[in-house]
Motif scaffolding. Structure first.
Motif, PDB file in Angstrom:
ATOM      1  N   UNK A 133     143.344 -68.012 144.822  1.00 41.65           N
ATOM      2  CA  UNK A 133     144.577 -69.089 145.134  1.00 41.65           C
ATOM      3  C   UNK A 133     143.892 -68.977 147.339  1.00 41.65           C
ATOM      4  N   UNK A 134     143.630 -67.692 147.293  1.00 43.36           N
ATOM      5  CA  UNK A 134     143.170 -67.431 148.855  1.00 43.36           C
ATOM      6  C   UNK A 134     141.970 -68.562 149.112  1.00 43.36           C
ATOM      7  N   UNK A 135     140.930 -68.495 147.715  1.00 40.54           N
ATOM      8  CA  UNK A 135     139.518 -69.156 148.007  1.00 40.54           C
ATOM      9  C   UNK A 135     139.405 -70.626 148.231  1.00 40.54           C
ATOM     10  N   UNK A 136     140.437 -71.254 147.200  1.00 39.99           N
ATOM     11  CA  UNK A 136     140.500 -71.733 147.368  1.00 39.99           C
ATOM     12  C   UNK A 136     141.312 -73.551 148.382  1.00 39.99           C
ATOM     13  N   UNK A 137     142.101 -72.168 148.848  1.00 45.85           N
ATOM     14  CA  UNK A 137     143.543 -72.896 149.762  1.00 45.85           C
ATOM     15  C   UNK A 137     141.949 -73.119 151.063  1.00 45.85           C
ATOM     16  N   UNK A 138     141.390 -71.480 151.723  1.00 40.40           N
ATOM     17  CA  UNK A 138     140.746 -71.009 152.758  1.00 40.40           C
ATOM     18  C   UNK A 138     139.304 -71.577 153.061  1.00 40.40           C
ATOM     19  N   UNK A 139     138.679 -71.742 151.587  1.00 37.98           N
ATOM     20  CA  UNK A 139     137.736 -71.899 151.795  1.00 37.98           C
ATOM     21  C   UNK A 139     136.749 -70.393 150.554  1.00 37.98           C
ATOM     22  N   UNK A 140     135.613 -70.890 149.290  1.00 37.46           N
ATOM     23  CA  UNK A 140     134.976 -70.192 148.923  1.00 37.46           C
ATOM     24  C   UNK A 140     134.884 -68.416 150.177  1.00 37.46           C
ATOM     25  N   UNK A 141     134.284 -68.324 151.438  1.00 35.00           N
ATOM     26  CA  UNK A 141     134.173 -66.966 152.023  1.00 35.00           C
ATOM     27  C   UNK A 141     135.063 -66.682 152.193  1.00 35.00           C
ATOM     28  N   UNK A 142     136.473 -66.951 151.337  1.00 37.11           N
ATOM     29  CA  UNK A 142     137.043 -66.011 152.543  1.00 37.11           C
ATOM     30  C   UNK A 142     137.509 -65.003 152.343  1.00 37.11           C
ATOM     31  N   UNK A 143     137.376 -64.965 150.601  1.00 38.48           N
ATOM     32  CA  UNK A 143     137.075 -63.312 149.837  1.00 38.48           C
ATOM     33  C   UNK A 143     135.877 -63.225 149.514  1.00 38.48           C
ATOM     34  N   UNK A 144     135.234 -62.227 149.697  1.00 38.59           N
ATOM     35  CA  UNK A 144     134.124 -61.654 149.481  1.00 38.59           C
ATOM     36  C   UNK A 144     133.642 -60.187 148.531  1.00 38.59           C
ATOM     37  N   UNK A 145     132.831 -60.481 147.622  1.00 40.91           N
ATOM     38  CA  UNK A 145     132.885 -58.676 146.957  1.00 40.91           C
ATOM     39  C   UNK A 145     131.605 -58.365 147.226  1.00 40.91           C
ATOM     40  N   UNK A 146     131.367 -57.006 146.942  1.00 39.11           N
ATOM     41  CA  UNK A 146     129.546 -56.693 146.867  1.00 39.11           C
ATOM     42  C   UNK A 146     129.998 -55.248 145.439  1.00 39.11           C
ATOM     43  N   UNK A 147     129.433 -54.793 145.773  1.00 38.91           N
ATOM     44  CA  UNK A 147     129.085 -53.498 144.507  1.00 38.91           C
ATOM     45  C   UNK A 147     128.942 -53.549 143.421  1.00 38.91           C
ATOM     46  N   UNK A 148     128.893 -53.408 142.427  1.00 41.39           N
ATOM     47  CA  UNK A 148     128.186 -53.650 140.641  1.00 41.39           C
ATOM     48  C   UNK A 148     129.706 -54.717 140.164  1.00 41.39           C
ATOM     49  N   UNK A 149     129.098 -55.509 138.747  1.00 38.80           N
ATOM     50  CA  UNK A 149     129.897 -56.369 138.541  1.00 38.80           C
ATOM     51  C   UNK A 149     131.181 -55.590 138.226  1.00 38.80           C
ATOM     52  N   UNK A 150     130.929 -54.693 137.697  1.00 38.60           N
ATOM     53  CA  UNK A 150     132.211 -54.549 136.643  1.00 38.60           C
ATOM     54  C   UNK A 150     132.812 -53.690 137.511  1.00 38.60           C
ATOM     55  N   UNK A 151     132.663 -52.722 138.623  1.00 41.05           N
ATOM     56  CA  UNK A 151     134.073 -53.351 139.596  1.00 41.05           C
ATOM     57  C   UNK A 151     134.195 -53.435 140.927  1.00 41.05           C
ATOM     58  N   UNK A 152     133.735 -54.232 141.601  1.00 40.47           N
ATOM     59  CA  UNK A 152     133.675 -55.146 142.691  1.00 40.47           C
ATOM     60  C   UNK A 152     134.120 -54.883 144.285  1.00 40.47           C
ATOM     61  N   UNK A 153     133.714 -54.935 145.127  1.00 41.18           N
ATOM     62  CA  UNK A 153     134.793 -54.154 146.432  1.00 41.18           C
ATOM     63  C   UNK A 153     134.744 -55.531 147.029  1.00 41.18           C
ATOM     64  N   UNK A 154     136.647 -55.808 147.382  1.00 44.05           N
ATOM     65  CA  UNK A 154     136.791 -56.626 147.981  1.00 44.05           C
ATOM     66  C   UNK A 154     137.231 -56.659 149.342  1.00 44.05           C
ATOM     67  N   UNK A 155     136.657 -57.672 149.990  1.00 40.99           N
ATOM     68  CA  UNK A 155     137.015 -57.723 151.883  1.00 40.99           C
ATOM     69  C   UNK A 155     137.128 -58.632 152.133  1.00 40.99           C
ATOM     70  N   UNK A 156     137.685 -59.415 153.276  1.00 35.98           N
ATOM     71  CA  UNK A 156     137.988 -60.359 154.207  1.00 35.98           C
ATOM     72  C   UNK A 156     136.134 -61.617 154.494  1.00 35.98           C
TER      73      UNK A 156
END
Length: 382
Positions: A239-262
């Protein structure tokens, strides 16, 4: 003392990197501890660590402290001949000056920083700093004295890294209101958010970037079924990505355990952080203007939200109570009465203040006011 030796330089480098890591995770106390662990007890921080501490303070929003560190560090950094550190210090100093309302000084410092960046052999290493300082980057494009330098920097870094130019990553600015009412405003327009956890997630990630879904779920919703909690967090992020843009919440790290940040392209003004900054500056008027009520009072299924709600209310009432007692001790009863009313606006059920308000009112208020305060005190069972 090992100053000047490779061992000392290694300690300083490790302390700086560790402090950077902690501050990027929002762990500011650990960041400051790491910095001071890099030097002997009682020793002043060297210029390199002063710059890092300035960055930590800037990230925390303590702009005046950041300015003190950057300005104290600059003579030593210039003397050291470390061009990368000097350029980085100038960029972060410029942003701190801008945020402190010292626009002309910010522009002059930024111009020197950009000129030095263009002379640097490894320009690409400054991209993370420019992404972090995205508001500075965009404001520079509006300044005639620095816009040409910023344009050259953006083009050069994009060419070297093969990435999208920084100025094409449109900065998203949103205002997040969580105190007394829940509202997210983007470009002056309210954003429609249907999930209670969406505004909560923005505040959480601003304070704790780099968390996995499991860590987020354990922090925010420890009582939820793990699968249900994880699915709900996915829905909130979507919902945040749809409302604020795909780059609003990003992730990094392994596919099975991504880490989320603004994302680096989103800039948030969060009322919780503004209240905390007002508390640190003892700015009572701003604190009272911002604190319109409890933190996300409609969110009743999150222990983290409950804890932050109680923590903020204690901090705000504690600050008002201190000012009220000082006013009363100084004989300024009218001010003490006004502060008592403000405190009861935040916590209407504080028995001590209900009693104290009646005592103060008997010295300065009208009989009608005193009677009203007595009735309210009795209604609360005091």
């Amino acid at each position: 003392m090992l100053n000047g030796t490779s061992e000392y330089e290694s300690r300083v480098w490790v302390a700086s990197r560790l402090a950077e890591f902690h501050s990027e995770q929002g762990q500011f106390a650990q960041a400051l501890e790491a910095l001071h662990a890099g030097v002997d007890a009682g020793e002043e921080l060297p210029p390199a660590l002063l710059v890092t501490r300035g960055v930590v303070f800037r990230r925390r929003g303590q702009i005046e402290l950041a300015l003190l560190d950057f300005e104290a560090a600059l003579p030593g950094v210039r003397e050291s001949g470390d061009s990368h550190l000097l350029t980085r210090a100038l960029l972060h100093l410029s942003d701190s000056l801008r945020r402190a309302g010292r626009g002309p000084e910010s522009v002059e410092v930024l111009r020197e920083g950009l000129e030095r960046l263009l002379q640097d052999k490894d320009k690409a290493r400054f991209r993370p700093d420019l992404e972090e300082l995205s508001e500075l980057t965009h404001s520079a494009m509006l300044e005639p004295h620095v816009a040409p330098f910023m344009e050259a920097v953006i083009e050069k870094i994009a060419a070297l890294t093969g990435s999208v130019p920084l100025d094409e990553e449109r900065l998203i600015h949103a205002q997040v209101e969580t105190l007394g009412r829940t509202r997210v405003v983007r470009d002056g327009q309210p954003v429609a958010l249907t999930l209670h956890g969406s505004a909560l997630m923005l505040v959480y990630l601003a304070r704790h970037p780099g968390r996995t879904r499991q860590e987020i779920q354990l922090d925010l919703y420890p009582d939820k079924d793990p699968v249900a909690g994880s699915n709900y967090i996915r829905s909130v992020i979507r919902e945040l990505r749809e409302a604020l843009g795909k780059g609003a919440v990003v992730h990094a790290g392994p596919h099975n355990m991504p880490r989320y940040s603004l994302g680096p392209g989103i800039s948030l003004t969060i009322d919780v952080q503004e209240v905390e900054q007002a508390l640190e500056r003892a700015d009572m008027a701003r604190m009272l203007a911002l604190y319109r009520g409890p933190f996300l009072k409609t969110v009743t299924d999150s222990e983290w939200a409950d804890d932050l709600r109680e923590q903020l209310q204690r901090a705000v009432t504690g600050a008002i109570r201190t000012q009220m007692r000082r006013a009363r001790e100084a004989g300024d009863l009218k001010r003490a009465l006004l502060l008592a009313n403000q405190l009861l606006r935040v916590d209407p059920y504080d028995p001590e203040v209900l009693v104290e308000r009646v005592e103060v009112a008997r010295g300065v208020a009208s009989p009608q006011e005193i009677a009203r305060y007595v009735v309210e005190m009795q209604r609360m069972g005091t």
